[in-house]
Design a protein around this motif. Sequence first.
Motif, PDB file in Angstrom:
ATOM      1  N   LEU B 276       0.745  -1.152   0.087  1.00 56.07           N
ATOM      2  CA  LEU B 276       0.117  -0.035  -0.041  1.00 56.07           C
ATOM      3  C   LEU B 276       0.939   1.401   0.044  1.00 56.07           C
ATOM      4  CD1 LEU B 276      -3.033  -0.545   2.569  1.00 56.07           C
ATOM      5  CD2 LEU B 276      -2.950   0.074   0.075  1.00 56.07           C
ATOM      6  N   MET B 277       1.921   1.319   0.722  1.00 56.84           N
ATOM      7  CA  MET B 277       2.741   2.494   0.665  1.00 56.84           C
ATOM      8  C   MET B 277       3.511   2.627  -0.489  1.00 56.84           C
ATOM      9  SD  MET B 277       3.011   3.928   3.734  1.00 56.84           S
ATOM     10  CE  MET B 277       2.779   3.772   5.423  1.00 56.84           C
ATOM     11  N   LEU B 278       3.785   1.533  -1.398  1.00 57.73           N
ATOM     12  CA  LEU B 278       4.556   1.566  -2.393  1.00 57.73           C
ATOM     13  C   LEU B 278       3.450   2.127  -3.383  1.00 57.73           C
ATOM     14  CD1 LEU B 278       7.077   0.864  -3.683  1.00 57.73           C
ATOM     15  CD2 LEU B 278       6.054  -1.295  -4.467  1.00 57.73           C
ATOM     16  N   ALA B 279       2.217   1.660  -3.483  1.00 58.87           N
ATOM     17  CA  ALA B 279       1.158   2.169  -4.499  1.00 58.87           C
ATOM     18  C   ALA B 279       1.032   3.823  -4.099  1.00 58.87           C
ATOM     19  CB  ALA B 279      -0.161   1.655  -4.193  1.00 58.87           C
ATOM     20  N   LEU B 280       1.090   4.224  -2.678  1.00 56.57           N
ATOM     21  CA  LEU B 280       0.704   5.493  -2.385  1.00 56.57           C
ATOM     22  C   LEU B 280       2.018   6.504  -3.067  1.00 56.57           C
ATOM     23  CD1 LEU B 280      -1.063   7.459  -0.595  1.00 56.57           C
ATOM     24  CD2 LEU B 280       0.547   7.007   1.156  1.00 56.57           C
ATOM     25  N   LEU B 281       3.136   5.904  -2.765  1.00 53.56           N
ATOM     26  CA  LEU B 281       4.221   6.568  -3.315  1.00 53.56           C
ATOM     27  C   LEU B 281       4.395   6.761  -4.744  1.00 53.56           C
ATOM     28  CD1 LEU B 281       7.075   7.986  -2.307  1.00 53.56           C
ATOM     29  CD2 LEU B 281       7.989   5.729  -2.702  1.00 53.56           C
ATOM     30  N   PHE B 282       4.105   5.773  -5.463  1.00 57.60           N
ATOM     31  CA  PHE B 282       4.062   5.889  -6.878  1.00 57.60           C
ATOM     32  C   PHE B 282       3.017   6.904  -7.427  1.00 57.60           C
ATOM     33  CE2 PHE B 282       5.963   1.482  -8.016  1.00 57.60           C
ATOM     34  CZ  PHE B 282       7.043   1.861  -7.913  1.00 57.60           C
ATOM     35  N   ARG B 283       1.649   6.574  -6.724  1.00 58.87           N
ATOM     36  CA  ARG B 283       0.533   7.341  -7.265  1.00 58.87           C
ATOM     37  C   ARG B 283       0.904   8.916  -7.123  1.00 58.87           C
ATOM     38  NH1 ARG B 283      -0.169   6.515 -11.441  1.00 58.87           N
ATOM     39  NH2 ARG B 283      -1.909   8.124 -11.269  1.00 58.87           N
ATOM     40  N   THR B 284       1.414   9.185  -5.660  1.00 59.22           N
ATOM     41  CA  THR B 284       1.621  10.514  -5.390  1.00 59.22           C
ATOM     42  C   THR B 284       2.672  11.182  -6.196  1.00 59.22           C
ATOM     43  OG1 THR B 284       1.394   9.894  -3.130  1.00 59.22           O
ATOM     44  CG2 THR B 284       2.216  12.015  -3.315  1.00 59.22           C
ATOM     45  N   ILE B 285       3.698  10.657  -6.571  1.00 61.55           N
ATOM     46  CA  ILE B 285       4.519  11.198  -7.439  1.00 61.55           C
ATOM     47  C   ILE B 285       3.987  11.446  -8.796  1.00 61.55           C
ATOM     48  CG2 ILE B 285       6.709  10.815  -8.794  1.00 61.55           C
ATOM     49  CD1 ILE B 285       7.741   9.226  -6.466  1.00 61.55           C
ATOM     50  N   GLU B 286       3.120  10.379  -9.360  1.00 65.99           N
ATOM     51  CA  GLU B 286       2.514  10.605 -10.535  1.00 65.99           C
ATOM     52  C   GLU B 286       1.763  11.928 -10.589  1.00 65.99           C
ATOM     53  OE1 GLU B 286       2.039   8.870 -13.950  1.00 65.99           O
ATOM     54  OE2 GLU B 286       4.116   8.885 -13.445  1.00 65.99           O
ATOM     55  N   ALA B 287       0.819  11.885  -9.403  1.00 68.64           N
ATOM     56  CA  ALA B 287      -0.235  12.906  -9.435  1.00 68.64           C
ATOM     57  C   ALA B 287       0.264  14.325  -9.253  1.00 68.64           C
ATOM     58  CB  ALA B 287      -1.005  12.736  -8.197  1.00 68.64           C
ATOM     59  N   PHE B 288       1.622  14.366  -8.862  1.00 70.70           N
ATOM     60  CA  PHE B 288       2.193  15.848  -9.056  1.00 70.70           C
ATOM     61  C   PHE B 288       2.498  16.035 -10.361  1.00 70.70           C
ATOM     62  CE2 PHE B 288       3.601  16.031  -4.500  1.00 70.70           C
ATOM     63  CZ  PHE B 288       3.473  17.502  -4.409  1.00 70.70           C
ATOM     64  N   LYS B 289       2.422  15.184 -11.212  1.00 67.31           N
ATOM     65  CA  LYS B 289       2.735  15.503 -12.711  1.00 67.31           C
ATOM     66  C   LYS B 289       1.458  15.573 -13.433  1.00 67.31           C
ATOM     67  CE  LYS B 289       5.726  12.192 -12.950  1.00 67.31           C
ATOM     68  NZ  LYS B 289       7.002  11.276 -13.348  1.00 67.31           N
ATOM     69  N   LEU B 290       0.430  15.708 -12.892  1.00 67.33           N
ATOM     70  CA  LEU B 290      -0.962  15.648 -13.485  1.00 67.33           C
ATOM     71  C   LEU B 290      -1.065  16.768 -14.698  1.00 67.33           C
ATOM     72  CD1 LEU B 290      -3.919  14.345 -13.883  1.00 67.33           C
ATOM     73  CD2 LEU B 290      -4.477  16.070 -12.244  1.00 67.33           C
ATOM     74  N   TYR B 291      -1.054  16.442 -15.882  1.00 69.62           N
ATOM     75  CA  TYR B 291      -1.420  17.351 -17.042  1.00 69.62           C
ATOM     76  C   TYR B 291      -2.390  16.898 -17.863  1.00 69.62           C
ATOM     77  CZ  TYR B 291      -0.105  19.680 -21.512  1.00 69.62           C
ATOM     78  OH  TYR B 291      -0.127  20.191 -22.481  1.00 69.62           O
ATOM     79  N   ASP B 292      -2.279  15.856 -18.446  1.00 68.58           N
ATOM     80  CA  ASP B 292      -2.800  15.301 -19.620  1.00 68.58           C
ATOM     81  C   ASP B 292      -4.578  15.565 -19.391  1.00 68.58           C
ATOM     82  OD1 ASP B 292      -2.514  13.298 -17.624  1.00 68.58           O
ATOM     83  OD2 ASP B 292      -1.260  12.150 -18.748  1.00 68.58           O
ATOM     84  N   LEU B 293      -4.907  14.849 -18.226  1.00 71.38           N
ATOM     85  CA  LEU B 293      -6.523  15.012 -18.293  1.00 71.38           C
ATOM     86  C   LEU B 293      -7.101  16.320 -17.940  1.00 71.38           C
ATOM     87  CD1 LEU B 293      -7.191  11.866 -15.929  1.00 71.38           C
ATOM     88  CD2 LEU B 293      -8.003  12.080 -18.290  1.00 71.38           C
ATOM     89  N   VAL B 294      -6.257  17.265 -17.272  1.00 67.97           N
ATOM     90  CA  VAL B 294      -6.598  18.629 -17.155  1.00 67.97           C
ATOM     91  C   VAL B 294      -6.582  19.486 -18.339  1.00 67.97           C
ATOM     92  CG1 VAL B 294      -6.104  20.796 -16.306  1.00 67.97           C
ATOM     93  CG2 VAL B 294      -5.455  18.566 -15.123  1.00 67.97           C
ATOM     94  N   TYR B 295      -5.652  18.891 -19.382  1.00 66.68           N
ATOM     95  CA  TYR B 295      -5.690  19.595 -20.699  1.00 66.68           C
ATOM     96  C   TYR B 295      -6.576  18.940 -21.777  1.00 66.68           C
ATOM     97  CZ  TYR B 295      -3.981  20.670 -25.342  1.00 66.68           C
ATOM     98  OH  TYR B 295      -3.985  21.305 -26.510  1.00 66.68           O
ATOM     99  N   ILE B 296      -7.037  17.797 -21.614  1.00 70.43           N
ATOM    100  CA  ILE B 296      -7.991  17.284 -22.569  1.00 70.43           C
ATOM    101  C   ILE B 296      -9.474  17.494 -22.206  1.00 70.43           C
ATOM    102  CG2 ILE B 296      -9.009  14.875 -23.551  1.00 70.43           C
ATOM    103  CD1 ILE B 296      -5.939  13.775 -23.101  1.00 70.43           C
ATOM    104  N   LEU B 297      -9.654  17.415 -20.698  1.00 68.77           N
ATOM    105  CA  LEU B 297     -11.129  17.635 -20.441  1.00 68.77           C
ATOM    106  C   LEU B 297     -11.466  18.973 -20.279  1.00 68.77           C
ATOM    107  CD1 LEU B 297     -11.554  14.823 -17.739  1.00 68.77           C
ATOM    108  CD2 LEU B 297     -12.415  14.929 -19.743  1.00 68.77           C
ATOM    109  N   ILE B 298     -10.519  19.933 -20.031  1.00 67.62           N
ATOM    110  CA  ILE B 298     -11.207  21.384 -19.699  1.00 67.62           C
ATOM    111  C   ILE B 298     -10.031  22.328 -20.232  1.00 67.62           C
ATOM    112  CG2 ILE B 298     -10.392  21.245 -17.340  1.00 67.62           C
ATOM    113  CD1 ILE B 298     -14.053  22.495 -17.841  1.00 67.62           C
ATOM    114  N   ARG B 299      -8.690  21.860 -20.771  1.00 69.99           N
ATOM    115  CA  ARG B 299      -7.876  23.021 -21.073  1.00 69.99           C
ATOM    116  C   ARG B 299      -7.586  23.827 -19.862  1.00 69.99           C
ATOM    117  NH1 ARG B 299      -6.646  21.527 -26.493  1.00 69.99           N
ATOM    118  NH2 ARG B 299      -8.240  20.141 -26.832  1.00 69.99           N
ATOM    119  N   GLY B 300      -7.487  23.381 -18.783  1.00 71.03           N
ATOM    120  CA  GLY B 300      -7.043  24.088 -17.634  1.00 71.03           C
ATOM    121  C   GLY B 300      -8.038  25.270 -17.180  1.00 71.03           C
TER     122      GLY B 300
END
Lengths: 476, 353
Positions: B276-300
């Motif tokens: 769980l800790m590993l999943a949390l770490l991976f997903r947190t690091i990924e979430a910091f880089k969130l760009y794609d969905l924000v761009y595609i769904l609503i263009r920021g």
Amino acid sequence: MTVMTKMKTFATAAGFAATLLVGGASMASAEEVTLTMAVPDWPPTRILKKFFDEQYKPKSGNTVKLEVDFIPWPDFYTRVNASLTSGEQKYNFIVSDSQWLGAFVEGGYFRKINDLLEADPEFMATFKTIHPNPLNAYSTYPHKTENYYGFPQFPDVLVNYGRQDILCHEEEQKNFQAKYSKKLPCTGEELDAMTWDDFRNVGEFFMRKKGDMLAGKPAEDDFYGISYQAGKGYDFSSMQINGFIWQMGGDTWDETKAPKGQAEGVVNSPEAVKALEKYLDMIQFMPPVAKTGTMDIFVSDQLFREGKVAMNIDWIGLGEASLAPDSKVKDKLVFGQMPGTMGADGKMIRWSNIGGQPFVLTTWTTDSQIKEAVDFVKWWLSSDIQHQFAAGGGQSAVKAVYEDPKYVTYRPWNRAWAPQLDWQKDVWHVPQFFELLTQQQDQFDLAITGKQDAKTTLDNIAKFQQDKLKESGLIE
Amino acid sequence: MTAVRTSHSAIALLDPSADNWKLAILVGIAATILAVLALPANATFWVVGAAVALVAAAFVVNAYRKRYYGGLLVAPAIAVLFVMNIFPLLWSLGLSFFAYQSNQQSIRFVGLNNYIKVLTNDIAAPANWDALINTGMFVVCTVAAQMITGFLLAMLFAKQFPLRKYLLILVLTPMMLSVVASGVFFTYYFDPTFGILSYAMGEITGQQFILMDNKAGAVTGIVFADAWMWSPFVMLLVLAGLVSVPKYLYEAAAIDRVSKWRQFWTITFPYIRGLLMLALLFRTIEAFKLYDLVYILIRGGQDTKTIAYLIAEIANEQNKTSEGAALSYVILFMVIVLTNLYLYLANRRNQGA
């Protein structure tokens, strides 16, 4: 032994470096010339590629290959910008949006074409018969000087797409007349005569819920009056709002007046605020997606093609799609000029933001490539091909072509083309344009989604532009 | 003894043998200095590249002769890492101290000005802070949604039931789709005119429903799409933990009549905690880089710009390369601090347990 090893190491490293250096340069031979081209992916460029493949025979006798990268519009700027600034020198030939000229000329990527024109008086003569508004927008940098950079590929303006079956329906005509004491516009000429107030009335009038009567039948789904671009991406609201502002006596920052021209006081003048208010007021009569700030030119086009709105303002470049077999409105279309504003003297004011794109050549293109590219452009701008292009869904800005009586018979929107040319202006071409554009689009988005009023929006834009342009030395 | 060694290495320094890495470094530095002084920037780049290659080659030969094979085996990986990762990282760090725009030819040293600008400028800084707060919000929301959904899915799939295999494949599919494809799918899903969500809500409430016309709705939409894509990833990790719990522990617990709740906390949870800790770490690091969905769904739009979105806008679209680099380094610093803090806390817990 050791010296040998060292020599080998060095040779490998040097060889590797040399491969990388040479790899970028083109290997064109005398017989075969390849032109690599970046274009937006939409009907006008698809037609271009088709014409080239089917009809083009190079005069020089060389084999000319045109390798075209079709890039989707919303990502077009980002992709081309990344390619040019990374220095990969991939493209020889780019269908560039008009606003990009300054940024890429100053960056040293776009090649000046005055020498090519001067070397060929006949070509120069054709070039000069292009309508001055498109010519200035697509070719000149600094704007409106005699420094040329582009040849028109596809000239474009905004037109009004209408649903003839609904607009001309007797019942609707009668009800509209009773409500507004004015005739509901139905023919092309009547659409041409529309003001924004008439457009607003059409919007208000055709708001129907599912099951309400629409043109004599119960509507199968919710129906909306009007649509135009109101999206946050790229330039998908500025291109419409600029027209409103210019028509109603306001102005945007004028690059030809630099460094004396100001942004503050001009961009946020009371006339401009009023114009923006008028633009925002009509969003209530559009499909609800407008309230999310994602109503770009493709979304409004799709809504129109799916039969959800009565009138849509959009670029001619998307017209071909509305005639396509999968369009639900293909046999119900009427086209007119974009609505205008009635001036104090009773004449219609029709300022609008020009669309369309020029061809540009890049600075690393070799002489043999330039020769072939120019030959191709000459062929493209020749009367015969321009006529074929217009007949296939394109447009021509060459005077002799668009003034030909045949021209209006090609496509239903062609009648709205020539009369609007005199009223086209363009947004800034300065190198800072993209920063100005994104900030402006962000601010307009806040207004469109109802987060702030027109005055605050234009005040913010004016302040940003004033600061930015002062910093760049374009405002004193 | 020391004297002998010194004299030996003094001879070795000038000995042009292939494993003399000290000489290679000297030659490399000399070549670099000469190139910087005499050659144009384009050529200098390649001279420096050749010098680095020379030093690397000397190291490799040295390792080979000293029979240091472990080092040789990881050398290709290090070389790739250097070319693809470390070098661009250092290069961009260097750029962040210059005034440089990728579409202009000039470059000028400005020291810490870019950092001062992104943190204090009256136009740039508020936008950066807003984007940072948005990023924080997305990290918390998306990671929480994925962890909870993923965990519940794993609990479900740890049991045997009919069609489990096929359902598992179905649940894993979103993770394998490209983000763009999912993004486009969700734009239609959320679309107020064509989308099924607005249709269903409209049927229930009788009101027109527009999900993305306010910030809360837009964030919900993005978090939902992100959770749809990445919950299966969390599920896979947790599932791996769940199936590794020995059956006899549960049997023993059942004999002792331990409650289900107690069983979970004392038997199951210790087995999956690490994962769980590993999943949390991976997903947190990924979430910091969130760009794609924000761009595609609503263009920021609707105030959803994340810091990654802002950096892409500044560096890639507006060509303000060095300003973008400076902002990236500020974020990198924050992520490193947060990750270390997290690892420290996780370790302390492990030791306490």
